[in-house]
Design an enzyme around this catalytic site. Structure first.
Site, PDB file in Angstrom:
ATOM      1  N   TYR A 272       0.796  -1.095  -0.046  1.00 14.66           N
ATOM      2  CA  TYR A 272      -0.148  -0.047   0.072  1.00 14.66           C
ATOM      3  C   TYR A 272       0.967   1.088  -0.035  1.00 14.66           C
ATOM      4  O   TYR A 272       0.568   2.239  -0.624  1.00 14.66           O
ATOM      5  CB  TYR A 272      -1.090  -0.237   1.310  1.00 14.66           C
ATOM      6  CG  TYR A 272      -1.645   1.164   1.378  1.00 14.66           C
ATOM      7  CD1 TYR A 272      -2.452   1.787   0.626  1.00 14.66           C
ATOM      8  CD2 TYR A 272      -1.401   2.002   2.659  1.00 14.66           C
ATOM      9  CE1 TYR A 272      -3.070   3.036   0.923  1.00 14.66           C
ATOM     10  CE2 TYR A 272      -1.870   3.179   3.033  1.00 14.66           C
ATOM     11  CZ  TYR A 272      -2.830   3.656   1.942  1.00 14.66           C
ATOM     12  OH  TYR A 272      -3.537   4.771   2.479  1.00 14.66           O
TER      13      TYR A 272
ATOM     14  N   SER B 216      -3.736  12.582   8.618  1.00 11.25           N
ATOM     15  CA  SER B 216      -5.019  12.387   7.625  1.00 11.25           C
ATOM     16  C   SER B 216      -6.389  12.040   7.986  1.00 11.25           C
ATOM     17  O   SER B 216      -6.619  11.613   9.215  1.00 11.25           O
ATOM     18  CB  SER B 216      -4.459  11.296   6.799  1.00 11.25           C
ATOM     19  OG  SER B 216      -5.498  10.780   5.895  1.00 11.25           O
TER      20      SER B 216
ATOM     21  N   GLN C 150      -5.545  17.005   7.676  1.00 14.94           N
ATOM     22  CA  GLN C 150      -5.697  17.234   6.275  1.00 14.94           C
ATOM     23  C   GLN C 150      -7.058  16.750   6.120  1.00 14.94           C
ATOM     24  O   GLN C 150      -7.585  15.585   6.791  1.00 14.94           O
ATOM     25  CB  GLN C 150      -4.780  16.062   5.690  1.00 14.94           C
ATOM     26  CG  GLN C 150      -4.987  16.058   4.352  1.00 14.94           C
ATOM     27  CD  GLN C 150      -5.895  14.491   3.991  1.00 14.94           C
ATOM     28  OE1 GLN C 150      -5.887  13.686   4.610  1.00 14.94           O
ATOM     29  NE2 GLN C 150      -6.570  14.887   2.851  1.00 14.94           N
TER      30      GLN C 150
ATOM     31  N   TYR D  87     -10.065  15.654   3.420  1.00 17.11           N
ATOM     32  CA  TYR D  87     -10.539  15.419   1.823  1.00 17.11           C
ATOM     33  C   TYR D  87     -11.958  15.925   2.036  1.00 17.11           C
ATOM     34  O   TYR D  87     -12.804  15.864   2.941  1.00 17.11           O
ATOM     35  CB  TYR D  87     -10.668  13.852   1.824  1.00 17.11           C
ATOM     36  CG  TYR D  87      -9.443  13.244   1.470  1.00 17.11           C
ATOM     37  CD1 TYR D  87      -8.602  13.682   0.374  1.00 17.11           C
ATOM     38  CD2 TYR D  87      -8.767  12.169   2.126  1.00 17.11           C
ATOM     39  CE1 TYR D  87      -7.450  12.931   0.046  1.00 17.11           C
ATOM     40  CE2 TYR D  87      -7.517  11.560   1.922  1.00 17.11           C
ATOM     41  CZ  TYR D  87      -6.943  12.001   0.792  1.00 17.11           C
ATOM     42  OH  TYR D  87      -5.751  11.331   0.557  1.00 17.11           O
TER      43      TYR D  87
ATOM     44  N   THR E 253      -6.528  18.314   0.606  1.00 21.69           N
ATOM     45  CA  THR E 253      -5.772  17.828  -0.569  1.00 21.69           C
ATOM     46  C   THR E 253      -6.988  17.770  -1.621  1.00 21.69           C
ATOM     47  O   THR E 253      -8.157  17.461  -1.550  1.00 21.69           O
ATOM     48  CB  THR E 253      -5.646  16.354   0.001  1.00 21.69           C
ATOM     49  OG1 THR E 253      -4.851  16.361   1.085  1.00 21.69           O
ATOM     50  CG2 THR E 253      -5.145  15.510  -1.058  1.00 21.69           C
TER      51      THR E 253
ATOM     52  N   ARG F 242      -4.273   1.393  -7.591  1.00 21.67           N
ATOM     53  CA  ARG F 242      -2.998   0.821  -7.436  1.00 21.67           C
ATOM     54  C   ARG F 242      -3.171  -0.524  -7.418  1.00 21.67           C
ATOM     55  O   ARG F 242      -4.042  -1.255  -6.768  1.00 21.67           O
ATOM     56  CB  ARG F 242      -2.427   1.395  -5.813  1.00 21.67           C
ATOM     57  CG  ARG F 242      -2.001   2.543  -5.864  1.00 21.67           C
ATOM     58  CD  ARG F 242      -1.282   2.965  -4.625  1.00 21.67           C
ATOM     59  NE  ARG F 242      -2.216   2.808  -3.551  1.00 21.67           N
ATOM     60  CZ  ARG F 242      -3.324   3.699  -3.139  1.00 21.67           C
ATOM     61  NH1 ARG F 242      -3.303   4.822  -3.536  1.00 21.67           N
ATOM     62  NH2 ARG F 242      -4.100   3.316  -2.039  1.00 21.67           N
TER      63      ARG F 242
ATOM     64  N   LYS G  68      -3.034  21.385  -0.947  1.00 21.56           N
ATOM     65  CA  LYS G  68      -2.028  20.147  -1.502  1.00 21.56           C
ATOM     66  C   LYS G  68      -2.535  19.589  -2.394  1.00 21.56           C
ATOM     67  O   LYS G  68      -3.899  19.205  -2.746  1.00 21.56           O
ATOM     68  CB  LYS G  68      -2.041  19.285  -0.357  1.00 21.56           C
ATOM     69  CG  LYS G  68      -1.075  17.929  -0.595  1.00 21.56           C
ATOM     70  CD  LYS G  68      -0.749  17.279   0.767  1.00 21.56           C
ATOM     71  CE  LYS G  68      -0.226  16.025   0.547  1.00 21.56           C
ATOM     72  NZ  LYS G  68      -0.843  15.128  -0.045  1.00 21.56           N
TER      73      LYS G  68
ATOM     74  N   HIS H 288       0.623  13.728  -5.122  1.00 20.42           N
ATOM     75  CA  HIS H 288       0.138  12.452  -4.065  1.00 20.42           C
ATOM     76  C   HIS H 288       1.088  11.256  -4.035  1.00 20.42           C
ATOM     77  O   HIS H 288       0.798  10.153  -4.134  1.00 20.42           O
ATOM     78  CB  HIS H 288      -1.061  11.894  -4.184  1.00 20.42           C
ATOM     79  CG  HIS H 288      -2.247  11.872  -3.367  1.00 20.42           C
ATOM     80  ND1 HIS H 288      -3.131  12.508  -2.980  1.00 20.42           N
ATOM     81  CD2 HIS H 288      -2.295  10.572  -2.595  1.00 20.42           C
ATOM     82  CE1 HIS H 288      -3.743  12.072  -1.694  1.00 20.42           C
ATOM     83  NE2 HIS H 288      -3.244  10.925  -1.770  1.00 20.42           N
TER      84      HIS H 288
ATOM     85  N   ARG I 237       0.574   8.734  -6.801  1.00 21.53           N
ATOM     86  CA  ARG I 237      -0.679   7.623  -6.485  1.00 21.53           C
ATOM     87  C   ARG I 237      -2.128   8.160  -7.122  1.00 21.53           C
ATOM     88  O   ARG I 237      -3.001   7.409  -7.071  1.00 21.53           O
ATOM     89  CB  ARG I 237      -0.921   7.585  -4.826  1.00 21.53           C
ATOM     90  CG  ARG I 237       0.566   7.286  -4.194  1.00 21.53           C
ATOM     91  CD  ARG I 237       0.322   7.461  -2.716  1.00 21.53           C
ATOM     92  NE  ARG I 237      -0.725   6.619  -2.010  1.00 21.53           N
ATOM     93  CZ  ARG I 237      -0.124   5.519  -1.454  1.00 21.53           C
ATOM     94  NH1 ARG I 237       0.873   4.984  -1.849  1.00 21.53           N
ATOM     95  NH2 ARG I 237      -1.079   4.667  -0.907  1.00 21.53           N
TER      96      ARG I 237
HETATM   97  C1  FNR Z   1      -0.590   9.323   1.081  1.00 17.59           C
HETATM   98  N1  FNR Z   1      -0.847  10.633   0.734  1.00 17.59           N
HETATM   99  C2  FNR Z   1      -1.943  11.216   1.214  1.00 17.59           C
HETATM  100  N2  FNR Z   1      -2.079  12.419   1.285  1.00 17.59           N
HETATM  101  C3  FNR Z   1      -3.393  12.998   1.713  1.00 17.59           C
HETATM  102  O1  FNR Z   1      -3.531  14.215   1.451  1.00 17.59           O
HETATM  103  N3  FNR Z   1      -4.031  12.306   2.495  1.00 17.59           N
HETATM  104  C4  FNR Z   1      -3.939  10.733   2.768  1.00 17.59           C
HETATM  105  O2  FNR Z   1      -4.713  10.345   3.476  1.00 17.59           O
HETATM  106  C5  FNR Z   1      -2.841  10.345   2.046  1.00 17.59           C
HETATM  107  N4  FNR Z   1      -2.436   9.112   2.077  1.00 17.59           N
HETATM  108  C6  FNR Z   1      -1.337   8.503   1.849  1.00 17.59           C
HETATM  109  C7  FNR Z   1      -1.083   7.364   2.050  1.00 17.59           C
HETATM  110  C8  FNR Z   1       0.159   6.676   1.705  1.00 17.59           C
HETATM  111  C9  FNR Z   1       0.926   5.238   1.938  1.00 17.59           C
HETATM  112  C10 FNR Z   1       1.244   7.345   0.885  1.00 17.59           C
HETATM  113  C11 FNR Z   1       2.488   6.962   0.337  1.00 17.59           C
HETATM  114  C12 FNR Z   1       0.822   8.860   0.472  1.00 17.59           C
HETATM  115  C13 FNR Z   1       0.095  11.555  -0.181  1.00 17.59           C
HETATM  116  C14 FNR Z   1       1.184  12.207   0.694  1.00 17.59           C
HETATM  117  O3  FNR Z   1       0.413  12.835   1.745  1.00 17.59           O
HETATM  118  C15 FNR Z   1       2.338  12.595  -0.054  1.00 17.59           C
HETATM  119  O4  FNR Z   1       1.684  13.733  -0.893  1.00 17.59           O
HETATM  120  C16 FNR Z   1       3.105  11.730  -0.596  1.00 17.59           C
HETATM  121  O5  FNR Z   1       3.364  10.593   0.146  1.00 17.59           O
HETATM  122  C17 FNR Z   1       4.286  12.470  -0.895  1.00 17.59           C
HETATM  123  O6  FNR Z   1       5.144  11.537  -1.495  1.00 17.59           O
HETATM  124  P1  FNR Z   1       6.533  10.744  -1.167  1.00 17.59           P
HETATM  125  O7  FNR Z   1       7.235  11.554   0.241  1.00 17.59           O
HETATM  126  O8  FNR Z   1       5.686   9.452  -0.399  1.00 17.59           O
HETATM  127  O9  FNR Z   1       7.080  10.166  -2.098  1.00 17.59           O
END
Ligand code: FNR
Length: 385
Positions: free
Chosen positions: A26, A108, A129, A131, A157, A166, A253, A277, A280
């Protein structure tokens, strides 16, 4: 702490050994072909720094200010859903590590520990954060809960109006708590330390939602609620609506386009986070480091510009700062630490990034992170073309 840990990659390997496959996957995955996920890291690595010598860099400082908060270095923990499945009570452990280190923690909406759980467990304010979901009464209630818990900033976000897929999550049947399929049971049985820790954790489902929304009492109803609630109708008018109701700092964001960045300024953002993100969501989108310079130039000093997606080293943080980011956020880099060794693992991930940032800045001939600009770059790789 497992084995000697020299860098974030070592924490990633340790996390992989300790956490059941579905939760490791994940984290370590991007949407669809994962091309944007990989481009984020690859493009950062292409940038070349200028080595400078003969400068007194003895008294160094990484301290700066993010959204009005003094920070030990320009790095905050990004909001990540399900952190509490990497390690029992994971959000509390990560928040503690961040606060002790002197960097901000962002909780989150899709966390396992609730806003109130975290507020009860850590002494200083954290960020929340949001949504945007269809149920606007629930959104208002979440904002009120965050304000009552003392959260000083709201991170909205914007890059998830619909969810990117994914593939690994589909194949693994990701759910929380994990579905009791034979594969999952066997995998959990092979990760006894994780299983034992989860058995003792406060919560194993989405703490901000279950029990706060009518009709969502268990996980099957929650799953359909999330699918129905993530709101594809969100526009800038909704951001203005949120701005009117939130008195603290507003951080938007998921900005990857200069037009959107300017729109965010108009909507009243204090900060924008250049983010995809972590690769993702929109597979095929440009890497964030490619998008950063033109966005920073377009908005100028009107809002703070931050950067995330792809940071695995202190060098990456320095490159983002050089290209116009006042601050950065890290997701996977701290999640690997959390999964590997709980609070100590998150602390280690922050220590690693700070030490790398400090040494790299020094070797570029700078003693103060506040003075770093594009002149420290020898070439921008992709961005020069
Ligand atoms: C996220 N990200 C994310 N962003 C957000 O606004 N709410 C969320 O719940 C989540 N959940 C989440 C889960 C996981 C497992 C990952 C890896 C990422 C995105 C996160 O805030 C951020 O933008 C990215 O993780 C940045 O990239 P790197 O540092 O993981 O490469």
């Amino acid at each position: 702490m497992p084995d000697p840990i020299a860098c974030i990659e070592d924490l990633r390997a340790a996390a992989r050994r300790r956490v059941p496959r579905m939760f490791y996957d994940y984290v370590d995955s991007g949407s669809y072909t994962e091309s944007t996920y990989h481009a984020n890291e690859a493009d950062l690595r292409q940038i070349r720094l200028r080595q400078r010598v003969g400068v007194n860099i003895d008294a160094r400082s990484l301290e700066t200010v993010m959204a009005g908060r003094k920070v030990a270095m320009p790095v905050a923990l990004a909001p990540t859903g399900l952190a509490g499945m990497m390690r029992g009570d994971g959000e509390i452990l990560a928040a503690r590590a961040a606060q002790r280190f002197g960097v901000p923690f962002t909780l989150s909406t899709m966390s396992i520990c609730s806003i109130e759980d975290v507020a009860r467990s850590v002494p200083s304010p954290f960020w929340f954060q949001l949504y945007v979901m269809r149920d606007r009464a629930f959104i208002e209630q979440l904002m009120q809960r965050a304000a009552s818990a003392g959260c000083t900033a709201l991170v909205v976000t914007m890059d998830l109006p619909v969810g990117g897929q994914r593939h690994k999550d589909v194949r693994n049947g990701l759910s929380t708590p994990p579905r009791m399929t034979l594969n999952n049971l066997l995998n959990m049985a092979s990760k006894p330390a994780w299983t034992w820790g989860m058995a003792r954790a406060k919560r194993r489902h989405f703490g901000n939602i279950v029990g706060h929304v009518k009709g969502v009492d268990d996980m099957s109803s929650l799953a359909s609620w999330v699918r129905d609630q993530f709101d594809p109708t969100v526009t800038w008018a909704d951001i203005e609506w949120i701005r009117k109701r939130w008195n603290g700092k507003l951080i938007l964001k998921g900005i990857l386009d200069t037009h959107d960045a300017l729109r965010a300024v108009d909507a009243g953002a204090d900060v924008i986070v250049v983010s995809n993100h972590g690769g993702r969501q929109l597979d095929g989108a440009v890497s964030t480091i490619e998008a950063l310079p033109s966005i920073a130039e377009a908005v100028g000093e009107r809002v703070e510009v931050w950067f995330d997606s792809g940071i695995r080293t202190g060098q990456d943080v320095l490159k983002a700062v050089a290209l116009g980011a006042r601050g950065t956020m890290i997701g996977r880099a701290f999640l690997y630490g959390l999964a590997a060794a709980g609070e100590a693992g998150v602390r280690r991930s922050l220590e690693i990034i700070a030490a790398e940032l400090d040494t790299t800045m020094a070797l570029c001939g700078y003693a103060d992170i506040g003075a770093v600009g594009p002149e420290i770059l020898a070439s921008r790789g992709f961005a020069q073309s």
